[in-house]
Design a protein around this motif. Structure first.
Motif, PDB file in Angstrom:
ATOM      1  N   MET A   1       0.849  -1.202   0.000  1.00 48.82           N
ATOM      2  CA  MET A   1       0.000   0.000   0.000  1.00 48.82           C
ATOM      3  C   MET A   1       0.875   1.240   0.000  1.00 48.82           C
ATOM      4  O   MET A   1       1.888   1.307   0.687  1.00 48.82           O
ATOM      5  N   LEU A   2       0.497   2.213  -0.792  1.00 54.52           N
ATOM      6  CA  LEU A   2       1.266   3.439  -0.853  1.00 54.52           C
ATOM      7  C   LEU A   2       1.147   4.209   0.439  1.00 54.52           C
ATOM      8  O   LEU A   2       0.099   4.230   1.076  1.00 54.52           O
ATOM      9  N   GLU A   3       2.213   4.871   0.802  1.00 54.01           N
ATOM     10  CA  GLU A   3       2.253   5.583   2.072  1.00 54.01           C
ATOM     11  C   GLU A   3       1.837   7.030   1.881  1.00 54.01           C
ATOM     12  O   GLU A   3       2.351   7.735   1.039  1.00 54.01           O
TER      13      GLU A   3
ATOM     14  N   ALA B   1      -5.223   4.344   0.294  1.00 49.45           N
ATOM     15  CA  ALA B   1      -4.198   4.144  -0.733  1.00 49.45           C
ATOM     16  C   ALA B   1      -4.377   5.201  -1.825  1.00 49.45           C
ATOM     17  O   ALA B   1      -5.482   5.400  -2.332  1.00 49.45           O
TER      18      ALA B   1
ATOM     19  N   LYS C   1      -4.331   6.797  -5.396  1.00 48.67           N
ATOM     20  CA  LYS C   1      -4.518   6.281  -6.747  1.00 48.67           C
ATOM     21  C   LYS C   1      -4.740   7.428  -7.712  1.00 48.67           C
ATOM     22  O   LYS C   1      -5.097   8.531  -7.314  1.00 48.67           O
TER      23      LYS C   1
ATOM     24  N   ARG D   1       4.312   5.339  -9.488  1.00 48.54           N
ATOM     25  CA  ARG D   1       4.415   3.889  -9.317  1.00 48.54           C
ATOM     26  C   ARG D   1       5.256   3.270 -10.427  1.00 48.54           C
ATOM     27  O   ARG D   1       6.018   2.324 -10.187  1.00 48.54           O
TER      28      ARG D   1
ATOM     29  N   ASP E   1       9.449  -2.509  -7.391  1.00 50.81           N
ATOM     30  CA  ASP E   1       8.173  -2.632  -6.683  1.00 50.81           C
ATOM     31  C   ASP E   1       7.416  -1.317  -6.799  1.00 50.81           C
ATOM     32  O   ASP E   1       7.861  -0.292  -6.278  1.00 50.81           O
TER      33      ASP E   1
ATOM     34  N   SER F   1       4.889  -0.290  -5.374  1.00 51.10           N
ATOM     35  CA  SER F   1       4.332   0.234  -4.122  1.00 51.10           C
ATOM     36  C   SER F   1       5.350   1.043  -3.323  1.00 51.10           C
ATOM     37  O   SER F   1       4.985   1.678  -2.325  1.00 51.10           O
ATOM     38  N   LYS F   2       6.596   1.056  -3.749  1.00 53.92           N
ATOM     39  CA  LYS F   2       7.638   1.758  -2.988  1.00 53.92           C
ATOM     40  C   LYS F   2       7.640   3.251  -3.333  1.00 53.92           C
ATOM     41  O   LYS F   2       8.616   3.812  -3.845  1.00 53.92           O
TER      42      LYS F   2
ATOM     43  N   GLN G   1       3.139  -4.393 -13.294  1.00 55.45           N
ATOM     44  CA  GLN G   1       2.628  -3.906 -12.015  1.00 55.45           C
ATOM     45  C   GLN G   1       1.697  -2.701 -12.141  1.00 55.45           C
ATOM     46  O   GLN G   1       0.818  -2.512 -11.302  1.00 55.45           O
TER      47      GLN G   1
END
Length: 352
Positions: free
Chosen positions: A1-3, A67, A69, A77, A86, A88-89, A312
């Protein structure tokens, strides 16, 4: 999950203090604002610090689970997938219009993906440079249907809400002067406060990018059907991600992350078929996916950088459709954002 970066009043004040202090040190020492090796910094940190809006449905906004988006978030992303393996990083840093370039200049963020218009002054005078154009837009107008306004030419004497620190102010002034339209600007710093002022009837018309109007109508207004977006577009607003000037390696990574997504759509490579496409005999697909060639090495990455983006995040068409297109609440037509072969302006640069 994105921070997500949680902003309190104290956090915002401290951020402003740190940005000003950092800029003062850099300028006082006579040093350029650009950080020379963002790619190495990001690899060592293990996350891409990405500046986005404080909430703009379709482009960058948190969902019900928190999250982030949107079309711009997907740009962040994609870079994370290419560089770190990744998607999500990503550390999301919400910024208002006034903060965005200062945050980029100071190094608080690595990448600005905040529906920002590419202009000559921004590319030359702010220590920043655009890496791509990921959405072709133009400034428009929205008004309540109850006013009976059907054209921008009917705006003489209107009050017009807009956000300060954007290109909307100058565009509106230029257009009104050219068309001899008198108006009263209602200029507010915070985006959500502009929306609230418009919804409360403090102004007759809201002006911003047409994509923003579509987002506001669907996501921010209680009764979307009671508002109309006028047909006129009064400016060119090519939107895209920005990086710091003087860091060509990082500029290349962000630029080619976008063109990998656009090129994948052109070649028919999707998140669903990308594994099968590894066996494609098309040399363009082979180079895109790192089966042949040294595109990754040229960027300081491994050869699966683009494969990971597509796997991804998806190709550009997939990102567009789910975030702002016909599979999203905004239902924006591709229009200028279609591929060149479909009558749009999207012309992926060749990976070879």
């Amino acid at each position: 999950m994105l921070e997500s970066v949680k902003q309190t009043e104290g956090d915002t004040s401290m951020r402003g203090f740190k940005l000003i202090a950092g800029l003062a040190v850099l300028l006082g020492a006579g040093m350029p604002l650009a950080q020379a090796d963002t790619l190495s910094v990001v690899k060592e940190r293990g996350a891409v610090q990405c500046g986005v809006t404080t909430g703009f449905a379709g482009f960058s906004a948190p969902d019900a689970q928190g999250a982030w988006k949107g079309l711009d978030v997907d740009m962040c992303r994609a870079v994370a997938a290419a560089v770190l393996g990744d998607a999500s990083k990503v550390k999301v840093v919400p910024l208002n219009a006034q903060q965005r370039f200062t945050a980029l200049q100071s190094g608080e963020i690595d990448l600005l993906a905040r529906n920002t218009t590419v202009t000559q002054s921004r590319d030359t005078a702010l220590g920043a440079i655009h890496a791509a154009i990921n959405f072709y837009d133009g400034q428009g107008f929205m008004a309540p249907k109850s006013l009976g306004i059907t054209s921008a030419r009917d705006l003489n004497g209107a009050t017009v809400c807009m956000q300060t620190g954007t290109s909307n102010e100058q565009n509106m002034a230029d257009w009104a002067r050219a068309h001899k339209v008198q108006y009263t600007p209602v200029v507010i710093e915070q985006f959500n406060e502009v929306v609230n002022a418009f919804a409360a009837g403090r102004c007759d018309v809201f002006t911003t990018d047409a994509s923003g109007l579509a987002s506001i109508r669907i996501a921010k207004l209680t009764n979307p059907g009671e508002y109309v977006i006028l047909p006129e577009i009064i400016s060119k607003e090519p939107l895209g991600p920005f990086v710091r000037q003087g860091d060509d390696a990082w500029l290349n990574v962000v630029k080619w992350a976008f063109h990998a997504m656009a090129g994948a759509e052109e070649l028919g490579v999707t998140s669903a078929n990308v594994d099968a496409q590894l066996k494609s005999e098309d040399p363009n697909v082979q180079r895109l996916l790192g089966v042949t060639g040294n595109a990754g090495k040229n960027l300081g990455l491994d050869e699966q950088w683009a494969y990971r983006i597509i796997k991804q995040v998806g190709n550009y068409g997939e990102s567009f459709d789910r975030n702002v297109g016909m599979n999203s609440p905004l239902q924006i037509q591709r229009g200028l954002n279609a591929l060149w072969k479909d009558g749009g302006l999207l012309y992926p640069l060749p990976i070879r």
